[in-house]
Design an enzyme around this catalytic site. Structure first.
Site, PDB file in Angstrom:
ATOM      1  N   GLU A 245      51.356  25.609  29.043  1.00  0.00           N
ATOM      2  CA  GLU A 245      52.313  25.017  28.116  1.00  0.00           C
ATOM      3  C   GLU A 245      51.522  24.502  26.925  1.00  0.00           C
ATOM      4  OE1 GLU A 245      55.313  21.251  27.396  1.00  0.00           O
ATOM      5  OE2 GLU A 245      53.603  21.115  28.748  1.00  0.00           O
TER       6      GLU A 245
ATOM      7  N   ARG B 160      51.291  26.494  36.473  1.00  0.00           N
ATOM      8  CA  ARG B 160      51.716  26.212  35.104  1.00  0.00           C
ATOM      9  C   ARG B 160      50.906  25.007  34.652  1.00  0.00           C
ATOM     10  NH1 ARG B 160      54.247  21.657  32.247  1.00  0.00           N
ATOM     11  NH2 ARG B 160      55.654  22.486  30.682  1.00  0.00           N
TER      12      ARG B 160
ATOM     13  N   ASP C  69      61.726  19.348  30.051  1.00  0.00           N
ATOM     14  CA  ASP C  69      61.408  18.541  28.873  1.00  0.00           C
ATOM     15  C   ASP C  69      62.572  18.499  27.891  1.00  0.00           C
ATOM     16  OD1 ASP C  69      58.929  17.296  29.017  1.00  0.00           O
ATOM     17  OD2 ASP C  69      57.840  19.116  28.502  1.00  0.00           O
TER      18      ASP C  69
ATOM     19  N   ASP D 197      50.142  22.022  32.343  1.00  0.00           N
ATOM     20  CA  ASP D 197      50.920  21.158  31.461  1.00  0.00           C
ATOM     21  C   ASP D 197      50.165  20.809  30.181  1.00  0.00           C
ATOM     22  OD1 ASP D 197      53.211  19.241  31.005  1.00  0.00           O
ATOM     23  OD2 ASP D 197      51.542  17.821  31.037  1.00  0.00           O
TER      24      ASP D 197
END
Length: 584
Positions: free
Chosen positions: A282, A243, A376, A245
């Site tokens: 993301e 993933r 988050d 960021d």
């Protein structure tokens, strides 16, 4: 004999220190320095001196047992015995992801301790776990987004072998493992990369620290540093995907963007290993180019987090309208995301005061990751409230149903499956007193601007803040948590078993809603999700194409389907379905 190398293009002298000796290194092609020595073997500590400065840890250190400021330790990956031969991750399109923070997932807070809870995840129906960043960061506790030794699994979590044992154990239970990696910046505490070369640039900036030099002078080796880091996690630690960021903060004007290069690198590694590997971005840019093929100008990543889905669902359920939630809060926003990919797909954003996003209605739903909660959206609140602190029992079930029956890849955050009562707070363990004070003061000032009492904002540096964020594993057996857990387990089982929920073409989904009465129908061939978000019961008239469906799943026992329609109590959800048609 061990060959040791390090890139230091601006240095005049570089030396290796290990086993109480200093070994001068020779400059080689490409400004790499090298030395051959029998002194450096598995488990031996070492460091570098650059122009008589230092000693500094290796920029590519595989192991930092004494933390970011200590020496590196040599590691031979071949010494670990893997038990996952023949492992292949389940397709990302059929994934149900659980995001995990290793330090707070269990009382012990280690990789090995996570292993003891894997059976819980497998029974729940999770297919992939996603670890928040584990690369070495300052101190013993933190979120991991301020890492500085990107090649070294954190010592307090269990180091390299602990991480390998966790991944190996996951694979033995049929669980794929994703890792959150940060390539848009590095943390300031323990960051020695600048002592070796131009890893950073002041041409750009990020909200969190110096931007990585991906397109300036000497950037080729910096890019290689990032690409090799990604390869290491996938190859040497057997991760099934990464993933990435905040890729909107990765600034790269090169003809081939770093993300495109990374996707190409991973596709080659797939061929070499014979394993499917995934890259998930993301981004808050609402730009589908991230996940479009290179042939049509995209970067060919496998999926991206869908921020609009979270924002639309959260604002609708909670009524919150501050910050970026100002663009959401109506059923039409959620309907737009479900059928078009983004709510903001080139239209005006009140929050940004400009147009935002690009159209994505042709992108399959399996290219997006959707959630109600993530680290988050919980931890960046003033006091770390989860949805279970903000919503009624009924609306929690509605939210879970919409996540787990959406056309997107569903993601849960640890403890969400049982409506954990523990918060997830922002915590750090900086050993630099000035930096620690600045982080604490900055957080209090930030939330004071939103009307919070600064004295009530938890101190990120306090051990108590970290301890309060640990999951309580007694809760899943207690009311009302057990009911929410069973609801999630049932929804996940439904998702895995129903062919209708594998349909991810957004143009084959239809959403009906009534803004004033606050009900919504998500219609697929052979399956309907009916939601009543109102604080009063109501009867919904189903469309003709749903007339053959029967009541398959309900959040409340008094939900009824008869000739008058579907009767839903306040804040309730039901799933109507035809005869079982299992997925292939």
């Amino acid at each position: 004999m061990t060959r040791v190398t390090v890139w230091a293009p601006q240095a005049e002298r570089v030396a290796l220190e290990c086993a109480g000796e200093r070994f001068p290194m020779a400059r080689r092609e490409g400004d790499w320095w090298a030395v051959d020595t029998p002194a450096l073997t598995h488990g031996v500590d070492y460091a570098f001196r650059v122009d008589d400065r230092g000693p500094f840890p290796d920029p590519r250190s595989p192991w930092q047992p004494q933390g970011v400021h200590g020496p590196s330790r040599w590691l031979e990956h071949s010494r670990f015995h893997w038990n996952d031969a023949g492992w292949r991750a389940p397709p990302l399109a059929s994934a149900v992801i659980m995001e995990i923070h290793v330090g707070t997932f269990t009382p012990a807070g280690t990789f090995d301790a996570v292993i003891d809870r894997l059976d819980h995840l497998a029974r729940l129906g999770i297919t992939h776990i996603e670890l928040m960043p584990v690369a070495e960061f300052p101190g013993d506790r933190g979120w991991g987004y301020d890492g500085t030794s990107l090649f070294a699994p954190h010592h307090a979590l269990g180091g390299p072998d602990g991480l390998k044992r966790l991944v190996d154990a996951c694979h033995r239970r049929g669980l794929a493992v994703l890792l959150d990696v940060v390539y848009n910046h590095l943390g300031p505490d323990g960051n020695y990369l600048g002592q070796f070369g131009p890893y950073f640039t002041d041409t750009y900036s990020t909200p969190w620290g110096d931007a990585v030099n991906l397109d300036g002078p000497d950037s080729d080796e910096v890019r290689r540093f990032v690409l090799d880091n990604a390869r290491m996690w996938l190859r040497d630690y057997h991760f099934d995907g990464l993933r990435l960021d905040a890729v909107h903060a990765i600034v790269d004007t090169s003809a081939t963007h770093l993300l495109e290069a990374l996707a190409d690198e991973v596709r080659h590694l797939e061929t070499q290993t014979g394993r499917p590997l995934a890259l998930i971005a993301e981004s808050d840019a609402n730009d589908p180019r991230l996940i479009r093929p290179v042939e049509v100008g995209g970067y060919s990543l496998d999926a991206q987090w869908n921020e609009d889905f979270h924002h639309a669902l959260h604002a609708l359920l909670t009524g919150e309208s501050q910050g970026y939630f100002a663009d959401f809060g109506r059923l039409e926003h959620l309907a737009r995301v479900l059928t078009r990919g983004f709510a903001l797909d080139g239209c005006y954003s009140r929050y940004r005061r400009r147009a935002h996003g690009r159209p994505a209605s042709d992108v399959p739903g399996r290219r997006f990751v959707g959630c109600l909660q993530n680290h988050d959206q919980i931890g960046n609140r003033a006091t770390g409230e989860r949805s279970s602190h903000l919503l009624s029992h009924g609306l929690l079930k509605v939210g879970a149903a919409l996540v787990l029956t959406s056309p997107f890849i569903p993601l849960l955050f640890q403890g969400e499956e049982w409506a954990a009562s523990t918060p997830f707070l922002y915590f750090t363990d900086h050993r630099d007193a000035d930096l620690a004070a600045a982080v604490c003061q900055g957080r209090r000032e930030e939330f004071a601007g939103f009307g919070h009492d600064p004295a009530r904002i938890p101190d990120p540096q306090a051990t108590e803040t970290f301890e309060r964020s640990r999951l309580d594993w007694d809760e899943p057996l207690q009311a009302p948590h057990a009911d929410i857990l069973e609801w999630h387990r049932t929804l996940i089982r439904l998702r895995h078993s129903r062919a209708a929920l594998a349909e991810d073409r957004l143009d084959r989904l239809r959403v009906e809603f009534d803004e004033s009465r606050r009900w919504l129908l998500l219609l697929r061939p052979d399956l309907v999700v009916a939601c009543n978000l109102a604080a009063r019961p109501q009867t919904l008239t189903l469309p003709p194409e749903a007339s053959h469906l029967s009541l398959h799943l309900r959040s409340e026992p008094d939900i009824r389907l008869d000739h008058t329609g579907l009767r839903l109590p306040a804040e309730a959800v039901a799933v109507l379905a035809g005869p079982d048609t299992p997925q292939d």
